[in-house]
Enzyme design. Structure first.
Site, PDB file in Angstrom:
ATOM      1  N   ARG A 185      12.728  -2.613  10.068  1.00 32.49           N
ATOM      2  CA  ARG A 185      11.802  -2.076  11.063  1.00 32.49           C
ATOM      3  C   ARG A 185      11.669  -3.071  12.208  1.00 32.49           C
ATOM      4  NH1 ARG A 185       6.468  -0.071   7.932  1.00 32.49           N
ATOM      5  NH2 ARG A 185       5.560  -1.094   9.728  1.00 32.49           N
ATOM      6  N   ARG A 222       1.086  -9.012  13.844  1.00 35.20           N
ATOM      7  CA  ARG A 222       0.446  -7.965  13.038  1.00 35.20           C
ATOM      8  C   ARG A 222      -0.600  -8.561  12.089  1.00 35.20           C
ATOM      9  NH1 ARG A 222       5.315  -5.385  10.263  1.00 35.20           N
ATOM     10  NH2 ARG A 222       3.887  -3.809   9.448  1.00 35.20           N
ATOM     11  N   ARG A 280      -8.035   1.398  10.276  1.00 35.85           N
ATOM     12  CA  ARG A 280      -7.669   0.000  10.523  1.00 35.85           C
ATOM     13  C   ARG A 280      -8.691  -0.676  11.436  1.00 35.85           C
ATOM     14  NH1 ARG A 280      -1.699   0.679   9.612  1.00 35.85           N
ATOM     15  NH2 ARG A 280      -0.693  -1.329   9.785  1.00 35.85           N
ATOM     16  N   LYS A 299       0.826  -1.225   0.000  1.00 37.31           N
ATOM     17  CA  LYS A 299       0.000   0.000   0.000  1.00 37.31           C
ATOM     18  C   LYS A 299       0.850   1.259   0.000  1.00 37.31           C
ATOM     19  CE  LYS A 299      -1.855  -0.730   4.102  1.00 37.31           C
ATOM     20  NZ  LYS A 299      -1.239  -1.967   4.594  1.00 37.31           N
ATOM     21  N   ARG A 327      11.894  -6.663   3.873  1.00 40.57           N
ATOM     22  CA  ARG A 327      11.791  -5.201   3.728  1.00 40.57           C
ATOM     23  C   ARG A 327      12.895  -4.501   4.529  1.00 40.57           C
ATOM     24  NH1 ARG A 327       6.059  -2.414   4.766  1.00 40.57           N
ATOM     25  NH2 ARG A 327       6.313  -3.084   6.918  1.00 40.57           N
TER      26      ARG A 327
HETATM   27  P1  AMP Z   1       2.260   0.509   9.162  1.00 46.47           P
HETATM   28  O1  AMP Z   1       3.489   1.232   8.795  1.00 46.47           O
HETATM   29  O2  AMP Z   1       1.026   1.040   8.493  1.00 46.47           O
HETATM   30  O3  AMP Z   1       2.382  -0.998   8.999  1.00 46.47           O
HETATM   31  O4  AMP Z   1       2.026   0.767  10.727  1.00 46.47           O
HETATM   32  C1  AMP Z   1       2.985   0.383  11.695  1.00 46.47           C
HETATM   33  C2  AMP Z   1       2.333   0.262  13.055  1.00 46.47           C
HETATM   34  O5  AMP Z   1       1.812   1.526  13.446  1.00 46.47           O
HETATM   35  C3  AMP Z   1       1.146  -0.701  13.138  1.00 46.47           C
HETATM   36  O6  AMP Z   1       1.539  -2.058  13.329  1.00 46.47           O
HETATM   37  C4  AMP Z   1       0.410  -0.133  14.351  1.00 46.47           C
HETATM   38  O7  AMP Z   1       1.048  -0.487  15.565  1.00 46.47           O
HETATM   39  C5  AMP Z   1       0.591   1.368  14.155  1.00 46.47           C
HETATM   40  N1  AMP Z   1      -0.507   1.934  13.320  1.00 46.47           N
HETATM   41  C6  AMP Z   1      -0.401   2.458  12.070  1.00 46.47           C
HETATM   42  N2  AMP Z   1      -1.592   2.867  11.614  1.00 46.47           N
HETATM   43  C7  AMP Z   1      -2.483   2.597  12.589  1.00 46.47           C
HETATM   44  C8  AMP Z   1      -3.894   2.768  12.721  1.00 46.47           C
HETATM   45  N3  AMP Z   1      -4.632   3.296  11.730  1.00 46.47           N
HETATM   46  N4  AMP Z   1      -4.475   2.375  13.879  1.00 46.47           N
HETATM   47  C9  AMP Z   1      -3.755   1.858  14.896  1.00 46.47           C
HETATM   48  N5  AMP Z   1      -2.436   1.640  14.836  1.00 46.47           N
HETATM   49  C10 AMP Z   1      -1.788   2.006  13.702  1.00 46.47           C
END
Ligand code: AMP
Length: 218
Positions: free
Chosen positions: A160, A171, A88, A13, A127
């Protein structure tokens, strides 16, 4: 155009959102990037959020909703935006439509990226990210020109902390339980387009731009 990119972690995404921003100019709003920035700057919010992020869990709805509300108030989002990784949860989705409704706006489309679970795990575990400019690479599918070094700014790439195998599993479980219900939620509103996210980035972008142009994107 106001878009949401939905899908499990690792479906691509963020990468596709960057390409949409580059072609159409609508800014990408990534709650993950905003949270990582807060972690890097060691703000109170960042220190608190890091615990959930490292455990592969979601940070509280109120935190991310506040961040998105602030971003959407920015004039740069007037002509459109791409939300990457938000909403989410169903409460986040409801809050998003309330924020937009207050502005007399609504979403144009939710794009649901579909990639097999095996491929998602491969993409996440290989990644590598740039802690400085947020560029993303993959050790097999999008390797940097110099191993371990960001092509764009030269910083040393890192994995990461939430891309480690045990956290990836957590996750994906959180995605299945809390985020996947948004597929039916947006389908019921006739707002969802499925997108095959398999194959290389260029191929996926070709499919995505066909969908966007079909929706009237210019
Ligand atoms: P991402 O980079 O989108 O995979 O986000 C990394 C982490 O940030 C996720 O595993 C969550 O812990 C937190 N996070 C990101 N977006 C959200 C969201 N919309 N709601 C809750 N936690 C989020």
């Amino acid at each position: 155009m106001r878009l949401v990119f939905l899908g499990a972690p690792g479906v691509g995404k963020g990468t596709q959102a960057d390409r949409v921003t580059a072609q159409f100019g609508w800014p990408k709003i990534s709650t993950g990037d905003l949270l990582r920035e807060a972690v890097k700057n060691q703000t109170a919010l960042g220190i608190e959020a890091k615990k959930s992020m490292d455990a592969g869990k979601l940070v509280p709805d109120a935190v991310v909703i506040g961040m998105v509300r602030d971003k959407l108030a920015d004039p740069s989002c007037q002509a459109g935006f791409v939300l990457d990784g938000f909403p989410r949860t169903v409460p986040q989705a409801e809050e998003l439509s309330a924020i937009l409704k207050d502005k007399g706006l609504k979403l144009d489309r939710v794009i649901n990226f579909r990639v097999s679970r095996t491929d998602v795990v491969k993409r996440l575990s290989g990644r590598r990210s740039c802690p400085k400019c947020q560029s993303v690479f993959h050790i097999d599918f999008a390797a940097p020109k110099v191993s371990g070094q960001c092509d764009r700014c030269g910083a040393a790439l890192v994995q990461r902390s939430d891309d480690k195998p045990e956290t990836i599993e957590a996750r994906l479980k959180v995605y299945d339980e809390q985020t996947a219900p948004l597929i039916a939620y947006y389908q019921a509103k006739n707002a969802l387009s499925d997108l095959d996210g398999s194959g290389d980035m260029g191929l996926v972008y070709g499919r995505l731009s066909t969908v966007l142009v079909g929706l009237g994107a210019k």
